[in-house]
Design an enzyme around this catalytic site. Structure first.
Site, PDB file in Angstrom:
ATOM      1  N   ARG A 235      35.356   8.852  56.266  1.00 50.11           N
ATOM      2  CA  ARG A 235      35.823  10.142  55.757  1.00 50.11           C
ATOM      3  C   ARG A 235      35.379  10.272  54.311  1.00 50.11           C
ATOM      4  O   ARG A 235      35.426   9.309  53.531  1.00 50.11           O
ATOM      5  CB  ARG A 235      37.356  10.242  55.840  1.00 50.11           C
ATOM      6  N   ASP A 259      27.375  10.494  55.815  1.00 46.21           N
ATOM      7  CA  ASP A 259      27.599  11.392  56.947  1.00 46.21           C
ATOM      8  C   ASP A 259      28.834  12.257  56.737  1.00 46.21           C
ATOM      9  O   ASP A 259      29.033  13.223  57.451  1.00 46.21           O
ATOM     10  CB  ASP A 259      27.765  10.565  58.232  1.00 46.21           C
ATOM     11  N   GLU A 264      33.418  19.743  53.373  1.00 49.54           N
ATOM     12  CA  GLU A 264      32.446  19.958  54.437  1.00 49.54           C
ATOM     13  C   GLU A 264      32.549  21.386  54.956  1.00 49.54           C
ATOM     14  O   GLU A 264      33.649  21.894  55.152  1.00 49.54           O
ATOM     15  CB  GLU A 264      32.685  18.965  55.583  1.00 49.54           C
ATOM     16  N   HIS A 283      27.866  15.019  59.340  1.00 48.64           N
ATOM     17  CA  HIS A 283      29.049  14.538  60.049  1.00 48.64           C
ATOM     18  C   HIS A 283      28.826  14.524  61.561  1.00 48.64           C
ATOM     19  O   HIS A 283      29.646  15.038  62.331  1.00 48.64           O
ATOM     20  CB  HIS A 283      30.268  15.404  59.702  1.00 48.64           C
TER      21      HIS A 283
END
Length: 322
Positions: A235, A259, A264, A283
């Site tokens: 995360r 990632d 986001e 992600h």
């Protein structure tokens, strides 16, 4: 009142064979397959089990909910809905779906840095041939040290893969007494600062909890070697992003494979987009064509356990957040 199982997923995701399997396990329960908010609100009072991606506020409003099988692994939504901790429903996650795709994603990041693939891809876009003698940054993964922060299902497979490549793996987990194949030695989080200077790769697979939020900041980044790489597939909130940007700009570390991010989608004005020593993926490390079949298998196994009164798999400690 009818006892209902809500599958908060798209109706087309399930075959008739799967739905028949579900009815056979819970023949007296009503099965509703929908992600439509109005349809869910209309049956909130009768929902006993939810499986899928149900909006969290609706989960909390279902008065007779006994079990929520979420379709993802992360339970950091509990940080935004602390009242869920006091609710009596059991929360289980989809841990076990992700170890293969995410460990392969981590491996892809490491190999890309080791073989200078980002540079090669940029050169290809410009039809530029880079002579062999100019690839001075190429290295081998064998013999390198990985500090793996988080040794759950994903971390265990990552350690196994890394060890198979000849890497040395040092694990960091909340309970260091639990060993794992491929991990040379396990440590508690309190030992992190003394491990970081040994790392060629620091890999984060931890969930976002009150304990892990912002755990990698300036102090930790400065403790890493200038030749080391940071990889995060857990995360974004576990890394203090401003400190990471500065570390990458000023050469405290060699690069990062990311990632996940604090915000986001990653904002267009983020400096990370422009950095040659950063690989960004949106992600999707956990994406696999086998995702839903694995999640379904976990749900069906847990449903049988629920019906027979046996302990469920993947129960989340709502106070700890994982």
């Amino acid at each position: 009142m009818r006892r209902t199982i809500l599958l908060a997923l798209e109706p087309g995701m399930f075959s008739e064979e799967q739905l028949a399997q579900l009815r056979a396990v819970a023949p007296e329960m009503r099965i509703v397959v929908t992600r439509d908010r109005e349809e869910i609100e209309a049956i909130l009072d009768e929902i006993e089990i939810i499986a899928g991606w149900c909006p969290r506020e609706l989960v909390l409003r279902a008065p007779n909910l006994r079990w929520f099988q979420q379709w993802g692994a992360g339970a950091d939504w509990l940080l935004r809905y602390p009242e869920a901790v006091e609710r009596e429903f059991i929360l289980t996650n989809a841990s076990g779906v992700h170890p293969i795709p995410i460990s392969e994603h981590i491996l892809a990041f490491m190999l890309a840095f080791a073989r200078e693939l980002p540079r090669a891809i940029r050169a290809q876009e410009h039809r530029q041939w880079i002579p062999q003698g100019q690839h001075q940054g190429v290295f081998e993964l064998a013999g390198k040290t990985m500090v793996l922060i988080g040794v759950g299902e994903i971390g265990r497979r990552t350690a196994w893969v890394a060890a198979a490549l000849g890497m040395r793996v040092l694990g960091v987990r909340r309970d260091p007494s639990q060993s794992a194949p491929g991990v040379e030695a396990m440590f508690g989080p309190d030992r992190l600062l003394e491990l970081l200077p040994q790392a060629d790769f620091v890999v984060l697979t931890v969930p976002l909890t009150r304990e892990t939020q912002g755990m990698i900041g300036e102090r930790e980044l400065r403790a890493m070697k200038p030749t080391a790489y940071l990889i995060n597939i857990g995360r974004g909130g576990t890394i203090q992003e401003k400190a990471l940007v500065r570390a990458l700009q000023e050469g405290w570390i060699a690069g990062a494979g990311l990632d996940v991010f604090e915000t986001e989608p990653l904002p267009e004005d983020s400096p990370l987009w422009e950095m040659d020593n950063v690989i960004i993926t949106s992600h999707y490390a956990g994406i696999t064509p086998h995702y839903h079949e694995r999640a379904w298998a976990i749900f069906m196994d847990n449903l049988r356990r629920y019906r027979s009164g046996d302990p469920l798999r993947n129960v989340v400690d709502k106070r700890l957040g994982y």
